[in-house]
Design an enzyme around this catalytic site. Sequence first.
Site, PDB file in Angstrom:
ATOM      1  N   ARG A   1       0.881  -1.181   0.000  1.00  0.00           N
ATOM      2  CA  ARG A   1       0.000   0.000   0.000  1.00  0.00           C
ATOM      3  C   ARG A   1       0.912   1.223   0.000  1.00  0.00           C
ATOM      4  NH1 ARG A   1      -5.500   1.488   3.228  1.00  0.00           N
ATOM      5  NH2 ARG A   1      -6.205   0.048   1.619  1.00  0.00           N
TER       6      ARG A   1
ATOM      7  N   HIS B   1      -7.031   0.849  -6.752  1.00  0.00           N
ATOM      8  CA  HIS B   1      -7.309  -0.020  -5.598  1.00  0.00           C
ATOM      9  C   HIS B   1      -8.002  -1.277  -6.152  1.00  0.00           C
ATOM     10  CE1 HIS B   1      -7.786  -1.268  -1.602  1.00  0.00           C
ATOM     11  NE2 HIS B   1      -8.610  -0.374  -1.119  1.00  0.00           N
TER      12      HIS B   1
ATOM     13  N   GLN C   1     -10.179  -3.770  -4.032  1.00  0.00           N
ATOM     14  CA  GLN C   1     -11.448  -3.177  -3.635  1.00  0.00           C
ATOM     15  C   GLN C   1     -12.489  -3.325  -4.751  1.00  0.00           C
ATOM     16  OE1 GLN C   1     -12.215  -1.375  -0.582  1.00  0.00           O
ATOM     17  NE2 GLN C   1     -14.236  -1.803  -1.426  1.00  0.00           N
TER      18      GLN C   1
ATOM     19  N   ASP D   1     -17.089   7.583  -2.247  1.00  0.00           N
ATOM     20  CA  ASP D   1     -15.860   7.388  -1.454  1.00  0.00           C
ATOM     21  C   ASP D   1     -15.500   8.761  -0.875  1.00  0.00           C
ATOM     22  OD1 ASP D   1     -13.442   6.474  -0.382  1.00  0.00           O
ATOM     23  OD2 ASP D   1     -12.382   6.472  -2.302  1.00  0.00           O
TER      24      ASP D   1
ATOM     25  N   CYS E   1     -16.481   2.069  -0.151  1.00  0.00           N
ATOM     26  CA  CYS E   1     -15.346   1.188   0.159  1.00  0.00           C
ATOM     27  C   CYS E   1     -14.980   1.228   1.638  1.00  0.00           C
ATOM     28  CB  CYS E   1     -14.144   1.583  -0.696  1.00  0.00           C
ATOM     29  SG  CYS E   1     -13.651   3.304  -0.475  1.00  0.00           S
TER      30      CYS E   1
ATOM     31  N   ARG F   1     -14.069  -8.474   0.611  1.00  0.00           N
ATOM     32  CA  ARG F   1     -12.627  -8.238   0.460  1.00  0.00           C
ATOM     33  C   ARG F   1     -11.869  -9.507   0.832  1.00  0.00           C
ATOM     34  NH1 ARG F   1     -10.485  -3.137   0.794  1.00  0.00           N
ATOM     35  NH2 ARG F   1      -8.620  -4.237   0.146  1.00  0.00           N
TER      36      ARG F   1
HETATM   37  N1   CP Z   1     -11.474   0.023   1.873  1.00  0.00           N
HETATM   38  C1   CP Z   1     -10.229  -0.071   2.350  1.00  0.00           C
HETATM   39  O1   CP Z   1      -9.269  -0.308   1.618  1.00  0.00           O
HETATM   40  O2   CP Z   1     -10.140   0.102   3.689  1.00  0.00           O
HETATM   41  P1   CP Z   1      -8.791   0.267   4.522  1.00  0.00           P
HETATM   42  O3   CP Z   1      -8.195   1.597   4.142  1.00  0.00           O
HETATM   43  O4   CP Z   1      -9.239   0.231   5.963  1.00  0.00           O
HETATM   44  O5   CP Z   1      -7.861  -0.849   4.188  1.00  0.00           O
HETATM   45  N1  NVA Z   2      -9.753   6.852  -1.878  1.00  0.00           N
HETATM   46  C1  NVA Z   2      -9.438   6.455  -0.531  1.00  0.00           C
HETATM   47  C2  NVA Z   2      -9.699   5.000  -0.356  1.00  0.00           C
HETATM   48  C3  NVA Z   2      -9.487   4.474   1.036  1.00  0.00           C
HETATM   49  C4  NVA Z   2      -9.755   3.002   1.152  1.00  0.00           C
HETATM   50  C5  NVA Z   2      -7.995   6.803  -0.226  1.00  0.00           C
HETATM   51  O1  NVA Z   2      -7.121   6.572  -1.073  1.00  0.00           O
HETATM   52  O2  NVA Z   2      -7.725   7.308   0.857  1.00  0.00           O
END
Ligand code: CP
Ligand code: NVA
Length: 337
Positions: free
Chosen positions: A121, A148, A151, A243, A283, A311
């Site tokens: 990540r 992502h 997701q 989101d 999400c 997920r």
């Molecule tokens: N939706 C999602 O990726 O959640 P987190 O940021 O908690 O991993």
């Molecule tokens: N768009 C958001 C998604 C979090 C799961 C971010 O990148 O923070």
Amino acid sequence: MTRQPLAATEIASIADARGFWSRDLVSIRDLSPGEVDAIFDLTALIKARPVDFRTALSGRQLVLFFEKPSLRTRLTFEAGMASLGGVSFFVDQTGERIDAREKLSDIAHNLERWIDIIVLRTFAHATVEKMAEYASVPVINALSELEHPCQALADYFTLRERFGKLQDLTLAFVGDGNNVLHSLLLTCASLGSSIRIATPPSYGPDCDIVAQAREIARQTGATIELFTDPREAVSGADAVYTDTWTSMGHEREAKQRAMVFAPYQVNRELMVESALHAVFMHCLPAHRGEEVSDAVIDSTQSIVFDQAENRLHVQKAILLLLLGGGMGRLPIRSVHA
Ligand code: CP
Ligand code: NVA
């Protein structure tokens, strides 16, 4: 009649035959349209028969390097790997970028000697791309600034469970043209489904991603429409998705974004424009009172926790596929000059 559990060799051949072994999942673009369906089919099997898979990845090791916080992604990878019999190690990179201490290629060439699969990540999408290029073992994007993918796969799997055929479905996305939207857009294109997107002007999705999604849509028959008016996008939709207005890494813009995005809140008034049977999706984490009202996210239309549950199941399928079902073939260790 009692059902026979799947044998380890059957599991391996189900996973291995799909041709994912030792590949990376950096972007939805890494998957052909048919491969998205293959992931969903295996996900459904794993979800229905989890016990049959509990030793499938025995002896396999996963590492997670996270530059940003996470609840769902971290825990679903860790719990998923454990429930397949494998182990995982979490490296907290929120204090400094992954390559702050040493070259990314050196890290990759260390990891591939010890670890079977790498989950990242990151802020920069290029970090995931480069890790995939350098490491001889599979690399999974667990969220970057651009995409992502895990997701979006879980989300469309959730829609498939709910509605069956995805070709007849319209998803409306309201809000920021961000990483989650990019992966939804590409997945929609692969599946031949329909997406209607409403963002404020100048906050639309990345032009290259839209162009690539349109290219895929030409083969699959998917429909992609971009709007600035949320009502137009939501009108008659089967699912309404939003989101956060401020993704991780953009916190300094939060005040400005709160003003720009205020007309894009998904609330009861907006949901009325969707189909009577429409579901609400997010999400998570949700910023209640910003992109979504409590009344919508807590309503019976909301399927946000089904998404979160899936997920786990989708990522188990991805792990199994990228690791060839866990049988026989060990990762190739690279030799460096
Ligand atoms: N939706 C999602 O990726 O959640 P987190 O940021 O908690 O991993
Ligand atoms: N768009 C958001 C998604 C979090 C799961 C971010 O990148 O923070």
